[in-house]
Design a protein around this motif. Sequence first.
Motif, PDB file in Angstrom:
ATOM      1  N   GLN A 284      -4.579  -2.765  -4.494  1.00  0.00           N
ATOM      2  CA  GLN A 284      -3.652  -3.448  -4.006  1.00  0.00           C
ATOM      3  C   GLN A 284      -2.412  -3.838  -4.964  1.00  0.00           C
ATOM      4  O   GLN A 284      -1.164  -3.349  -4.606  1.00  0.00           O
ATOM      5  CB  GLN A 284      -3.776  -4.572  -2.859  1.00  0.00           C
ATOM      6  CG  GLN A 284      -2.514  -5.147  -2.312  1.00  0.00           C
ATOM      7  CD  GLN A 284      -2.822  -6.476  -1.516  1.00  0.00           C
ATOM      8  OE1 GLN A 284      -4.139  -6.536  -1.246  1.00  0.00           O
ATOM      9  NE2 GLN A 284      -1.696  -7.196  -0.923  1.00  0.00           N
ATOM     10  N   LEU A 285      -2.885  -4.195  -5.989  1.00  0.00           N
ATOM     11  CA  LEU A 285      -1.951  -4.546  -7.305  1.00  0.00           C
ATOM     12  C   LEU A 285      -1.476  -3.136  -7.626  1.00  0.00           C
ATOM     13  O   LEU A 285      -0.025  -3.175  -8.008  1.00  0.00           O
ATOM     14  CB  LEU A 285      -2.731  -5.041  -8.313  1.00  0.00           C
ATOM     15  CG  LEU A 285      -3.262  -6.591  -8.434  1.00  0.00           C
ATOM     16  CD1 LEU A 285      -4.217  -6.771  -9.506  1.00  0.00           C
ATOM     17  CD2 LEU A 285      -2.069  -7.473  -8.239  1.00  0.00           C
TER      18      LEU A 285
ATOM     19  N   TYR B 250       5.322  -6.479  -6.884  1.00  0.00           N
ATOM     20  CA  TYR B 250       5.151  -7.867  -6.548  1.00  0.00           C
ATOM     21  C   TYR B 250       4.472  -8.556  -7.541  1.00  0.00           C
ATOM     22  O   TYR B 250       4.092  -9.801  -7.641  1.00  0.00           O
ATOM     23  CB  TYR B 250       4.123  -7.889  -5.087  1.00  0.00           C
ATOM     24  CG  TYR B 250       4.906  -7.409  -3.861  1.00  0.00           C
ATOM     25  CD1 TYR B 250       6.140  -8.259  -3.416  1.00  0.00           C
ATOM     26  CD2 TYR B 250       4.729  -6.358  -3.197  1.00  0.00           C
ATOM     27  CE1 TYR B 250       6.881  -7.848  -2.344  1.00  0.00           C
ATOM     28  CE2 TYR B 250       5.554  -6.073  -2.091  1.00  0.00           C
ATOM     29  CZ  TYR B 250       6.364  -6.500  -1.797  1.00  0.00           C
ATOM     30  OH  TYR B 250       7.150  -6.157  -0.600  1.00  0.00           O
ATOM     31  N   PHE B 251       3.857  -7.800  -8.457  1.00  0.00           N
ATOM     32  CA  PHE B 251       3.164  -8.161  -9.829  1.00  0.00           C
ATOM     33  C   PHE B 251       3.819  -7.692 -10.937  1.00  0.00           C
ATOM     34  O   PHE B 251       3.012  -6.898 -11.515  1.00  0.00           O
ATOM     35  CB  PHE B 251       1.677  -7.893  -9.573  1.00  0.00           C
ATOM     36  CG  PHE B 251       1.152  -8.321  -8.138  1.00  0.00           C
ATOM     37  CD1 PHE B 251       0.623  -9.654  -7.786  1.00  0.00           C
ATOM     38  CD2 PHE B 251       0.761  -7.168  -7.246  1.00  0.00           C
ATOM     39  CE1 PHE B 251       0.113 -10.052  -6.522  1.00  0.00           C
ATOM     40  CE2 PHE B 251       0.348  -7.566  -5.856  1.00  0.00           C
ATOM     41  CZ  PHE B 251       0.047  -8.868  -5.756  1.00  0.00           C
TER      42      PHE B 251
ATOM     43  N   ASP C 170      -2.786 -16.693 -13.779  1.00  0.00           N
ATOM     44  CA  ASP C 170      -2.278 -15.219 -13.828  1.00  0.00           C
ATOM     45  C   ASP C 170      -2.977 -14.494 -12.839  1.00  0.00           C
ATOM     46  O   ASP C 170      -4.021 -14.109 -12.921  1.00  0.00           O
ATOM     47  CB  ASP C 170      -1.963 -14.567 -15.282  1.00  0.00           C
ATOM     48  CG  ASP C 170      -1.403 -13.170 -15.147  1.00  0.00           C
ATOM     49  OD1 ASP C 170      -0.211 -13.016 -15.312  1.00  0.00           O
ATOM     50  OD2 ASP C 170      -2.097 -12.079 -14.788  1.00  0.00           O
ATOM     51  N   ILE C 171      -2.302 -13.970 -11.705  1.00  0.00           N
ATOM     52  CA  ILE C 171      -3.027 -13.665 -10.706  1.00  0.00           C
ATOM     53  C   ILE C 171      -3.656 -12.095 -11.050  1.00  0.00           C
ATOM     54  O   ILE C 171      -4.624 -11.642 -10.541  1.00  0.00           O
ATOM     55  CB  ILE C 171      -1.913 -13.235  -9.307  1.00  0.00           C
ATOM     56  CG1 ILE C 171      -3.009 -12.486  -8.164  1.00  0.00           C
ATOM     57  CG2 ILE C 171      -0.815 -11.999 -10.071  1.00  0.00           C
ATOM     58  CD1 ILE C 171      -2.003 -12.654  -6.993  1.00  0.00           C
TER      59      ILE C 171
ATOM     60  N   TYR D  67      -8.839  -8.977 -12.463  1.00  0.00           N
ATOM     61  CA  TYR D  67      -9.477  -8.121 -13.185  1.00  0.00           C
ATOM     62  C   TYR D  67     -10.917  -8.909 -13.637  1.00  0.00           C
ATOM     63  O   TYR D  67     -11.979  -8.585 -13.856  1.00  0.00           O
ATOM     64  CB  TYR D  67      -8.744  -7.415 -14.376  1.00  0.00           C
ATOM     65  CG  TYR D  67      -8.094  -6.380 -13.965  1.00  0.00           C
ATOM     66  CD1 TYR D  67      -8.625  -4.993 -13.755  1.00  0.00           C
ATOM     67  CD2 TYR D  67      -6.646  -6.473 -13.612  1.00  0.00           C
ATOM     68  CE1 TYR D  67      -7.628  -3.927 -13.297  1.00  0.00           C
ATOM     69  CE2 TYR D  67      -5.964  -5.395 -13.289  1.00  0.00           C
ATOM     70  CZ  TYR D  67      -6.651  -4.091 -13.139  1.00  0.00           C
ATOM     71  OH  TYR D  67      -6.084  -2.941 -12.525  1.00  0.00           O
ATOM     72  N   ALA D  68     -10.504 -10.222 -13.993  1.00  0.00           N
ATOM     73  CA  ALA D  68     -11.658 -11.027 -14.180  1.00  0.00           C
ATOM     74  C   ALA D  68     -12.709 -11.056 -13.257  1.00  0.00           C
ATOM     75  O   ALA D  68     -14.133 -11.147 -13.456  1.00  0.00           O
ATOM     76  CB  ALA D  68     -11.349 -12.680 -14.688  1.00  0.00           C
ATOM     77  N   SER D  69     -12.359 -11.250 -11.957  1.00  0.00           N
ATOM     78  CA  SER D  69     -13.247 -11.357 -10.753  1.00  0.00           C
ATOM     79  C   SER D  69     -14.050 -10.034 -10.660  1.00  0.00           C
ATOM     80  O   SER D  69     -15.187 -10.020 -10.371  1.00  0.00           O
ATOM     81  CB  SER D  69     -12.342 -11.433  -9.423  1.00  0.00           C
ATOM     82  OG  SER D  69     -11.777 -12.710  -9.460  1.00  0.00           O
TER      83      SER D  69
END
Length: 264
Positions: free
Chosen positions: A242-243, A249-250, A84-85, A90-92
């Motif tokens: 950007q999200l 797009y998300f 999941d993008i 958020y994990a990154s």
Amino acid sequence: MLNRIEGIVLKTQDYGEANKIVTLFSREGGKITAMARGAKKPASRLAAITQPFTHGSFLIQQGRGMGTMQQGEQLESYRHIRSDIEATAYASFVVELIDRAVDDRTPQPSIFNLLQQALHAISEEYDPEAIALFVEWKMLPVTGIYPTLHQCTNCGATEGEFAFSFQQIGFLCHRCFSIDRYIIRLTPAQVKLIRTFYTVPIEQVGKLTLKKETKTFIKKIVRTIYEEQTGIRLKTRSFLDQLDRSPEYFPKKENPSTSPEEGV
């Protein structure tokens, strides 16, 4: 000397044609780096275990300098994070913040538990933005910032209307608003939420259902603290921004869970 270490992969860096330098946050020894020889080769037994977010048990050959990873065994799979993008983003962010904030080879088991709880919650499809907020607030003391959130920073009052003061790095009650002209006034629900983010363990909260504008408001406060007081600016924030700017797009998944904070 061979050491068995429980850790989570924060990041990797390619080294040569076939090797990786792996940064682990370990329960026993804090943040460490190790060379994983041949890990870039798809057939390598170290290829899967050295992927970011991997929680595993690692056998490290320790020397005078960087250690060498001999083998590893996965302890927990965070499949949703990789599929999941939004979860990946958020994990990154979480692992980058912890990587930037902690020193090498300093045992901090409470931070290891925080990282493990955060990745587990994101993998279980809790709201990743809310989980990242938990980590941001809880990591402030690690950076040397201790916001006063249980009482007024000026007079010590615990009752009344509160606002956040960047000047005081904490709450001011309505009796003391005049000492900072740039206060951010808070509703009782926002006061409670900030205290929850800062003090309550992730695993004890359950799934929060928060309005986007609430999370954005709380995020701006903690982000300003980091920028003005710690100087920590994370590369992953640009993708998270950007999200936020391109939600079409998300698409967000519907979250049927409820909580006492629903509608905040």
